[in-house]
Design a protein around this motif. Structure first.
Motif, short mmCIF file in Angstrom:
data_model
loop_
_atom_site.label_atom_id
_atom_site.label_comp_id
_atom_site.label_asym_id
_atom_site.label_seq_id
_atom_site.Cartn_x
_atom_site.Cartn_y
_atom_site.Cartn_z
N ALA A 1 0.83 -1.21 0.00
CA ALA A 1 0.00 0.00 0.00
C ALA A 1 0.86 1.25 0.00
O ALA A 1 0.56 2.24 -0.68
CB ALA A 1 -0.93 -0.01 1.21
N ASN A 2 1.96 1.23 0.77
CA ASN A 2 2.87 2.37 0.82
C ASN A 2 3.50 2.60 -0.55
O ASN A 2 3.60 3.74 -1.03
CB ASN A 2 3.95 2.12 1.87
N PHE A 3 3.93 1.52 -1.18
CA PHE A 3 4.53 1.61 -2.50
C PHE A 3 3.55 2.19 -3.51
O PHE A 3 3.89 3.09 -4.29
CB PHE A 3 5.00 0.23 -2.96
N VAL A 4 2.31 1.68 -3.52
CA VAL A 4 1.30 2.14 -4.46
C VAL A 4 0.97 3.61 -4.22
O VAL A 4 0.81 4.40 -5.18
CB VAL A 4 0.03 1.27 -4.36
N GLU A 5 0.89 4.01 -2.96
CA GLU A 5 0.59 5.40 -2.64
C GLU A 5 1.68 6.33 -3.18
O GLU A 5 1.39 7.36 -3.79
CB GLU A 5 0.46 5.57 -1.13
N THR A 6 2.94 5.94 -2.96
CA THR A 6 4.05 6.74 -3.48
C THR A 6 4.03 6.77 -5.00
O THR A 6 4.27 7.81 -5.62
CB THR A 6 5.39 6.17 -2.99
N GLN B 1 1.45 6.63 -6.96
CA GLN B 1 0.40 7.55 -7.40
C GLN B 1 0.82 9.01 -7.20
O GLN B 1 0.51 9.88 -8.02
CB GLN B 1 -0.90 7.26 -6.65
N GLN B 2 1.54 9.27 -6.12
CA GLN B 2 2.03 10.64 -5.88
C GLN B 2 3.00 11.07 -6.98
O GLN B 2 2.94 12.20 -7.48
CB GLN B 2 2.69 10.72 -4.51
N VAL B 3 3.89 10.16 -7.33
CA VAL B 3 4.86 10.48 -8.38
C VAL B 3 4.17 10.61 -9.72
O VAL B 3 4.53 11.47 -10.55
CB VAL B 3 5.97 9.41 -8.43
N ASN B 4 3.14 9.79 -9.95
CA ASN B 4 2.35 9.91 -11.18
C ASN B 4 1.74 11.30 -11.29
O ASN B 4 1.74 11.91 -12.36
CB ASN B 4 1.26 8.85 -11.20
#
Length: 382
Positions: free
Chosen positions: A340-345, A347-350
Motif C-alpha cells: 500500500a505504501n509503494f502504491v501510494e508513493t 500515485q504521488q509520483v504519477n
C-alpha cells in the motif's frame, strides 16, 4: 504444401522483390532531388533543417496514407529514416555565415573527438581551421589573428586553459564547448574583453551531422558579434536553446550527473554479481534491452570523460545522497511487504509527472518498436 500453392508463393515473393526494387529506384530518385535542394539551400544560405517544412511534409503523407488505407505510422517511420539520410547528404553543402572567411577559426583541443567533429564541420563549410592541442603553445593563437577561438578541452582543465590564453583580437569571439557553463563563462569573461559565448553541444562526437541536434547556449558578452556563430549552428540544422548558465548547470546535474552515475553503478553492480549479459539479452523485453544498451553504451566510451562530468558537479552530491536514502527507504518498504505504501508513493509520483507520463509512454513506444527492429534485423520475412 501442394505444387500450385508453392508456385503461387514463389510468384508472390518475386512480385514483392520487384516492388522492393522499384522502391529502391524511387528512393534513389528522391536522393538526387535532395542533393539539388542542398545546392539551392547553399545559394540561399538556408538552414539544413526546417522543422515547419518537415512537419508539413510528414502530415501530408500521413493523410495520404490514411486515404489509401495504409498505416500512417508506417509511412512516417519510413519517411523519417529517408529524411535522416537526406540530411547527411546535404551537410557538406552548408553555407558559411561569417562574412570574414580570410580569418581562421582556432580550435583549442582540435585533435580530441569533439574538437575533431567541429574541425570537420567548419572545414567542409568553407572555413580555414587551425588546431591547437597538446604540445602546441597557446601563444601561437595570436599568429593566426582568428575570428573565433573555440575551447574544446576536457572539462577538468577548461578553466586552466582559458586562464592561459594570450590576448585575443578585440573582435574575436571566444567560445567553449564544456558540459558545465557558469564557471567557464566567468573565466572567459575575465580573460577576454571581446565577445564571449558559452556553448554545450548535447550530442556525442559520433553524430554524422547536426540536423535536429541540440546546442545549449549561454549569453556572455557581445551578442551581435557572435550572432554569425549561432547562425552557423542553425545553418547546420541544429536547434539552439538559450539558458542562463547557472540554470544550465543545475539542469545538467539531473540530465548528466544523476543518470551517468546511476548507469555507472548499475553496470558496476552487474559486473560484481557476474550477471550473464547474453542470457539477459535473450530473455529481455524491448524496454529492458534498451536500458541495458544504455548501460553498455556508457562503458564503451571514455572513463575520464564521465568521471570529469560527474566530479564537475559537486553541488549534486547531496542530491545523490538523498536519492540513495530514498532508494533504501523504498527497499525497506518492499521488504516488509507494505504494498500500500509503494502504491501510494507511485500515485504521488504519477501526479508529479502529470501529462508528461503519458507523453513519455507514447514516445517510448516508438523507441521500443525501433529496438525490436534492430534486434531481429536479418530475420527472414515474406
Amino acid at each position: 504444401m501442394n505444387n500450385d500453392a508453392k508456385q503461387q508463393l514463389e510468384q508472390l515473393r518475386q512480385a514483392i522483390d520487384d516492388t522492393d526494387s522499384q522502391l529502391i529506384e524511387l528512393i534513389k530518385q528522391r536522393s538526387e532531388l535532395t542533393k539539388q535542394v542542398g545546392d539551392v539551400k547553399r545559394h540561399l544560405q538556408a538552414p539544413l533543417y526546417v522543422p515547419e517544412r518537415e512537419q508539413q511534409m510528414i502530415s501530408a503523407r500521413r493523410q495520404q496514407a490514411e486515404q489509401m488505407e495504409l498505416s500512417p505510422d508506417l509511412i512516417e517511420d519510413v519517411l523519417r529514416r529517408i529524411i535522416r539520410e537526406s540530411y547527411r547528404t546535404q551537410t557538406a553543402q552548408a553555407t558559411p555565415t561569417s562574412c570574414d572567411l580570410e580569418r581562421p577559426i582556432v580550435i583549442v583541443g582540435g585533435r580530441g573527438r569533439l574538437g575533431t567533429l567541429f574541425c570537420r564541420l567548419f572545414k567542409q563549410t568553407g572555413y580555414t581551421v587551425k588546431v591547437i592541442d597538446k604540445g602546441d603553445a597557446l601563444s601561437d593563437i595570436t599568429e593566426h589573428h582568428p575570428q573565433l577561438v573555440v575551447i574544446a578541452v576536457p572539462v577538468n582543465i577548461t578553466a586552466q586553459v582559458i586562464s592561459e590564453l594570450p590576448k585575443l583580437p578585440d573582435d574575436c569571439v571566444l567560445a567553449d564547448l564544456t558540459s558545465i557553463k557558469h564557471q567557464p563563462l566567468q573565466h572567459m569573461l575575465a580573460q577576454h574583453e571581446g565577445p564571449v559565448v558559452g556553448l554545450h553541444p548535447m550530442f556525442g562526437p559520433s553524430v554524422p551531422n547536426l540536423a535536429k541536434q541540440l546546442v545549449v547556449a549561454c549569453e556572455g558578452r557581445g551578442a551581435e558579434a557572435y550572432q554569425w556563430l549561432i547562425a552557423q549552428f542553425t545553418n547546420w540544422g541544429a536547434h539552439v536553446e538559450w539558458v542562463d548558465s547557472q540554470a544550465h548547470d543545475s539542469s545538467m546535474g539531473w540530465i548528466q550527473v544523476m543518470r551517468h552515475l546511476s548507469t555507472f553503478v548499475y553496470g558496476a553492480h552487474m559486473a560484481e554479481e557476474q550477471a550473464d549479459i547474453a542470457q539477459l539479452l535473450q530473455l529481455s523485453s524491448p524496454i529492458y534491452r534498451m536500458e541495458l544498451m544504455m548501460v553498455g553504451r556508457l562503458f564503451a566510451q571514455n572513463a575520464d570523460l564521465y568521471a570529469d562530468i560527474i566530479q564537475s558537479h559537486p553541488e549534486q552530491f547531496d542530491v545523490i545522497k538523498r536519492y540513495l536514502a530514498r532508494f533504501q527507504h523504498t527497499l525497506d518498504v518492499l521488504e516488509r511487504g507494505d504494498k500500500a505504501n509503494f502504491v501510494e508513493t507511485f500515485q504521488q509520483v504519477n501526479g508529479y509527472f502529470g501529462e508528461f507520463a503519458e507523453q513519455f509512454l507514447q514516445e517510448s513506444e516508438a523507441l521500443v518498436q525501433l529496438s525490436d527492429d534492430q534486434r531481429f534485423r536479418g530475420a527472414a520475412t515474406g
